[in-house]
Scaffold this motif. Structure first.
Motif, short mmCIF file in Angstrom:
data_model
loop_
_atom_site.label_atom_id
_atom_site.label_comp_id
_atom_site.label_asym_id
_atom_site.label_seq_id
_atom_site.Cartn_x
_atom_site.Cartn_y
_atom_site.Cartn_z
N LEU A 54 -5.37 12.63 -2.03
CA LEU A 54 -5.53 11.25 -1.61
C LEU A 54 -6.75 11.01 -0.72
O LEU A 54 -6.82 10.02 -0.01
N GLU A 55 -7.70 11.95 -0.76
CA GLU A 55 -8.90 11.79 0.06
C GLU A 55 -9.72 10.60 -0.44
O GLU A 55 -9.90 10.42 -1.64
N ASN A 94 -2.33 -0.84 -2.64
CA ASN A 94 -1.91 0.52 -2.99
C ASN A 94 -0.96 0.57 -4.19
O ASN A 94 -0.16 1.48 -4.32
N ARG A 95 -1.07 -0.43 -5.05
CA ARG A 95 -0.31 -0.36 -6.31
C ARG A 95 -1.15 0.47 -7.28
O ARG A 95 -2.15 -0.01 -7.81
N LEU A 96 -0.75 1.72 -7.49
CA LEU A 96 -1.59 2.68 -8.23
C LEU A 96 -1.34 2.54 -9.73
O LEU A 96 -0.75 3.39 -10.37
N SER A 97 -1.82 1.45 -10.24
CA SER A 97 -1.58 1.11 -11.63
C SER A 97 -2.39 2.02 -12.56
O SER A 97 -3.60 1.92 -12.65
N ARG A 114 -8.13 4.90 -7.84
CA ARG A 114 -7.04 4.94 -6.88
C ARG A 114 -7.49 4.45 -5.51
O ARG A 114 -6.78 3.69 -4.84
N GLN A 115 -8.71 4.84 -5.10
CA GLN A 115 -9.23 4.41 -3.80
C GLN A 115 -9.34 2.88 -3.74
O GLN A 115 -8.95 2.25 -2.76
N TRP A 116 -9.87 2.29 -4.79
CA TRP A 116 -10.00 0.82 -4.82
C TRP A 116 -8.64 0.16 -4.85
O TRP A 116 -8.43 -0.90 -4.25
N GLN A 117 -7.70 0.77 -5.57
CA GLN A 117 -6.36 0.18 -5.60
C GLN A 117 -5.72 0.24 -4.22
O GLN A 117 -5.05 -0.70 -3.79
#
Lengths: 592, 180
Positions: free
Chosen positions: A554-555, A498-501, A489-492
Motif C-alpha cells: 500500500l505504499e 479508497n473504493r479500490l474498484s 489504487r493510489q488515485w482511488q
C-alpha cells in the motif's frame, strides 16, 4: 546469350526494394511478425543476411521493441507487420512513439490494390487508422513510387521532431517489378523543411535574459536526448558556464547527470520539491526540448507566475500551446544550445546565483524523496535504490512499464548518460517496458538491460519473454510486485474514497514458474536483507529473467502535486499523513 | 470552479473566441483533405466553412480555405498544427493580413406565386442575384458575396417561400498586386 539485354540491377520487385531500402538506410535489425500480406517481403528477408529480423509474439511487442531500439541508439526503429490485425496491433506503439517523438518506420502489408475497399480478408484502412497517430503515412499504389516513399519515410521519421511513419504496401505492389533508386534529396516533399537553426536575434535576447537572471532554472526534456549526444554535452557545458540549477522531465533524464552538482531531480507531478519550487519561484526559465505537459505544469494559471520564459523547440506547435513564453526559439536543441553558449561566453559573465542556491538548499533540506525504512518488508523505493547500487559499474539500460514503479524508478535510479532510460511518457503505455527492453538488448547485446515493471503492467506484454528466449536476449524483468495496479489504487485512495474498484491484481501468476515455463530464469525475493544477494544473482544470469520482488502493498508515490494545485502546493511523503492528504485533495471533495 | 476528483486539472478559459479565415496551400495528393479535417476533429477545433479545389494543377497544389473560431491561443495552435503537416506548403491567416476579400456563392430555391414572386425578384435585383432557373411557380437565384450578405439575402427570402439553399463556403484572396 547474345540476344539477352544487360540486366538492370535497379529493376526489382517491390518486396526486394523494401529490403534494399532498409540496407541503404543502414538498418541492421527489424522487428516484425509475418502474415499473408507481407509474405513476399519475408521471402526476400529469408534470402539475404544484411538485415536481421527479430520475430516477436505480438505486433505491439514489435513496435515497443523498435521504440526501445530507437531510444537507446538514436537510430530509427523499423517494424514490419501484416495487414488488418497486424496493422491495428501496431496502433498503440505508433501513438506512443508520436507522443514521445521516437523515430519509427513501420512497413505494413496491405491487401492487393484491386481489393482495397472491398472488405477483403485481413483488410483495414491502415492509413486512415494510423493517420492521427503517425507523423505521416503513405499508401503506395505503384511499385515505381515505392523507392521514393521509403526514402522519404526514413527522412521524415528521423528529421525535425522525430516520429513514427507508416508505409502501407499492397501485396500486388510487393510482387510487381519496377525501378529502384538510392536515397536522393528530391524524394522528400518540398513542403517539409524543419527549421534547425535558431533565430540569432532571439538567441541574443535569450542570452541577455540569462545573464541578468538572479533566480534562474534550466528545464530540459526529451528533445535534448533526441537531438543527439552533442546536445547533452552542450547542455552540461551551459550548466557549468552559467552555474544554473537544472531539472528535467521524465523524458529528459540522463541529459544532465544525476550525480551532477546542479541537478535538482525530476520535476512535475511526482518530481522533487526543490525542482518544483525552483520552477515556481524562478525569475528566468530556460525550457530546452520540453513541452509544458500537464504532468509538468500543475495548474497552468499558477505556473511559474513571475518568470520570463525562453522556450527552445524544433516544433513550432509546441510554442505557446499550454504556457505563454516570452522568447520562443524554433530550432534543434543542440544547434540552439551551441549558439547560446557561444554568445553567452563572448558577451556575458556568470550571474550571481548564490542567494538562489541558498534558497534551493532549504528546499532540498525538506528531503522530499524520504521514506520510512523498514526491515521486514521491501519498500519499492528501497528496491530501486538497491537495484541502482547493484548495477553501478555495469553498462546499464533501464526501461519501465507505467505506474508507481515508473515514478519510483525516475526518482531513485540515477541516470548519468542520455539514451539509458526508456519509458513511455506521453501516452503512458502499460506493457511498454518488456518489449522495449528486448529492443534495447538487440541493439546492445552485451549490456545489462533491465525492465523495471509492475505486476499488472508486465502481464500486458508478457508473451515477449518467448521472443527473448528465442533470440537469446538476457533481459531482466524486475517486477515491483505489490499485487495492485499501484497508481490506480493510489488515485482511488486519494480521490475516490479508497473504493479500490478493480485495482487488485487477483490471481497473479507464479512469476518464477512462468519464467521457467518460457525457458528463462525466475527469482523471488520478499525480505530486505535478501535483496542485494538476489540482485547480484540476477545480474549474473545470462538468460531472460523474471524477478518477482515482493514489495509493500500500500505504499504511495510521493512527493506529489495534487490535481488542481500549483508547484508550491506539493504533498511531501513524511508529511502526508491522513489529514494533510485530505486537506491537499480537499478540492476533490472525495476525501472529506 | 469546483475541481472534480481527477488526475487532470480542469481549467476554465475566459478568452473570447475570434473568427479567422485561413488559406492553406497543400500538395494535391490522396488523403490530404482527410489529414486536414482529421486534425480539426481530432484536436477539437471548429470548422465554420471549408472550401477546397486544385488551383495549380501543374504544381499539384490545392488551395483550402477554412473559416474557424477559437481563442487567439487556439487559432495560433491551429496554424502551427497545419503548418507542420508534411504536405502543407503554406498557411496564411487572411484575417490577420487585414487585406483579404472573401466571397461565397449560394444557390437559393424559392417556391411561390403572385406577390411573393414579385417581391423575391425585386430583392434579388437589389442584391444582384441572378435567376438561373425558373418555372411558373419557382426560381433558383445565384448570389455571390461575403457571408454576411448571403445570410441577409437568405433571411429575406425565408418568408417568400424559401425551399432549399446550397452554399459553397468561403473562398478568400488578398487585395493588391502581390500573390501569397
Amino acid at each position: 546469350m547474345s540476344d539477352s539485354k544487360p540486366h538492370d540491377p535497379n529493376q526489382m520487385t517491390g518486396a526486394a526494394m523494401i529490403v534494399r531500402a532498409l540496407a541503404d538506410h543502414g538498418v541492421k535489425h527489424i522487428f516484425g511478425y509475418p502474415g499473408g500480406a507481407v509474405l513476399p517481403i519475408y521471402d526476400e528477408i529469408y534470402q539475404q543476411s544484411e538485415v536481421e529480423h527479430i520475430l516477436v509474439r505480438h505486433e505491439q511487442g514489435a513496435g515497443h521493441a523498435a521504440e526501445g531500439y530507437a531510444r537507446s541508439t538514436g537510430l530509427p526503429g523499423v517494424v514490419l507487420v501484416t495487414s488488418g490485425p497486424g496493422a491495428t496491433n501496431m496502433v498503440t506503439p505508433l501513438a506512443d512513439a508520436l507522443m514521445d517523438s521516437i523515430p519509427l518506420v513501420c512497413i505494413t502489408g496491405q491487401v492487393p490494390t484491386h481489393l482495397i475497399g472491398n472488405d477483403a480478408f485481413q483488410e483495414c484502412d491502415t492509413v486512415g487508422i494510423t493517420r492521427p497517430c503517425t507523423k505521416h503515412n503513405w499508401l503506395v499504389r505503384d511499385v515505381n513510387d515505392l523507392a521514393k516513399v521509403l526514402h522519404e519515410a526514413f527522412y521524415v521519421a528521423t528529421t525535425g521532431r522525430p516520429g513514427p511513419v507508416v508505409v502501407d504496401v499492397p501485396k500486388d505492389v510487393q510482387f510487381a517489378t519496377g525501378t529502384y533508386h538510392p536515397p536522393r534529396k528530391s524524394d522528400v516533399h518540398i513542403s517539409y523543411a524543419p527549421r534547425v537553426k535558431g533565430d540569432a536575434n532571439a538567441i541574443r535576447k535569450a542570452v541577455s535574459l540569462l545573464a541578468g537572471a538572479r533566480k534562474p532554472i534550466i528545464y530540459s526534456g526529451g528533445g535534448v536526448i533526441n537531438s543527439g549526444l552533442a546536445a547533452s554535452k552542450l547542455l552540461r557545458e551551459l550548466v557549468e558556464v552559467t552555474g544554473f540549477p537544472i531539472t528535467s522531465t521524465l523524458m529528459g533524464l540522463g541529459a544532465y547527470p544525476a550525480s551532477g552538482p546542479n541537478w535538482l531531480g525530476m520535476l512535475g507531478m511526482h518530481g522533487t520539491y526543490e525542482a518544483n519550487m525552483a520552477m515556481h519561484d524562478c525569475d528566468v526559465m530556460l525550457c530546452v526540448g520540453a513541452r509544458f505537459d500537464d504532468r509538468i505544469t500543475g495548474r497552468t494559471d499558477a505556473f511559474s507566475p513571475n518568470s520570463k520564459k525562453i522556450h527552445i523547440d524544433i516544433d513550432p506547435s509546441s510554442i505557446n500551446k499550454n504556457i505563454r513564453v516570452d522568447i520562443p526559439i524554433i530550432g534543434d536543441c543542440g544547434n540552439v544550445l551551441g549558439d547560446i553558449l557561444q554568445v553567452f561566453k563572448s558577451e556575458a559573465k556568470k550571474p550571481d546565483t548564490k542567494d538562489w542556491w541558498k534558497t534551493i538548499a532549504t528546499w532540498r533540506a525538506r528531503n522530499s524523496l524520504a521514506y520510512k525504512k523498514n526491515d521486514d518488508v521491501i519498500l519499492p523505493q528501497y528496491a530501486i535504490q538497491r537495484l541502482f547500487e547493484a548495477t553501478r559499474g555495469h553498462d546499464t539500460y533501464i526501461t519501465t512499464e507505467v505506474g508507481q514503479h515508473q515514478m519510483w524508478a525516475a526518482q531513485f535510479f540515477g541516470f548519468e548518460e542520455p539514451h539509458r532510460w526508456m519509458t513511455s511518457g506521453g501516452l503512458g503505455t502499460m506493457g511498454y517496458g518488456l518489449p522495449a527492453a528486448l529492443g534495447v538488448q538487440v541493439a546492445h547485446p552485451d549490456s545489462l538491460v533491465i525492465d523495471i515493471g509492475g505486476d499488472a503492467s508486465v502481464q500486458m506484454t508478457m508473451q515477449e519473454m518467448s521472443a527473448a528466449v528465442q533470440h537469446e536476449l538476457p533481459i531482466k524483468i524486475f517486477i515491483l510486485n505489490n499485487q495492485y495496479m499501484g497508481m490506480v489504487r493510489q488515485w482511488q485512495q486519494l480521490l475516490h474514497g479508497n473504493r479500490l474498484s478493480h485495482s487488485y491484481s487477483e490471481a497473479l501468476p507464479d512469476f518464477v514458474k512462468l519464467a521457467e515455463a518460457y525457458g528463462g530464469v525466475g527469482f523471488q525475493c520478499s525480505k530486505p536483507g535478501d535483496l542485494d544477494g538476489a540482485l547480484q544473482e540476477m545480474i549474473k544470469v545470462k538468460k531472460p529473467v523474471l524477478f518477482d520482488c515482493r514489495v509493500a502493498a500500500l505504499e504511495n508515490c510521493f512527493p506529489m502535486i495534487p490535481s488542481g494545485k500549483a508547484h508550491n502546493e506539493m504533498l511531501l511523503p513524511l508529511e502526508a499523513n491522513d489529514e494533510a492528504t485530505a486537506a491537499a485533495f480537499a478540492g476533490g471533495k472525495a476525501l472529506v | 470552479m469546483e475541481q472534480p476528483a481527477s488526475a487532470y486539472f480542469m481549467e476554465e478559459r475566459h478568452d473570447p473566441n475570434e473568427t479567422h479565415t485561413l488559406t492553406v496551400l497543400v500538395a494535391n495528393e490522396p488523403g490530404v483533405l482527410a489529414r486536414v479535417i482529421g486534425l480539426f476533429s481530432g484536436r477539437g477545433y471548429n470548422i465554420e466553412s471549408l472550401t477546397v479545389s486544385e488551383t495549380e494543377s501543374h504544381k499539384h497544389v490545392s488551395r483550402i480555405t477554412i473559416v474557424t473560431t477559437g481563442t487567439p491561443m487556439v487559432i495560433t495552435q491551429i496554424k502551427h498544427q497545419l503548418d507542420r503537416m508534411i504536405p502543407v506548403h503554406r498557411v496564411v491567416d487572411m484575417t490577420l493580413t487585414g487585406r483579404s476579400i472573401e466571397r461565397e456563392l449560394a444557390m437559393v430555391k424559392l417556391r411561390g406565386t403572385g406577390e411573393h414572386r414579385v417581391e423575391a425578384l425585386r430583392l434579388a435585383e437589389a442584391f444582384r442575384a441572378r435567376v438561373i432557373d425558373a418555372t411558373i411557380e419557382s426560381f433558383v437565384f445565384e448570389i455571390t458575396g461575403n457571408t454576411g450578405k448571403i445570410n441577409q439575402f437568405i433571411d429575406l427570402m425565408r418568408p417568400l417561400g424559401l425551399v432549399e439553399i446550397s452554399r459553397t463556403g468561403v473562398a478568400a484572396i488578398s487585395r493588391g498586386p502581390e500573390g501569397m
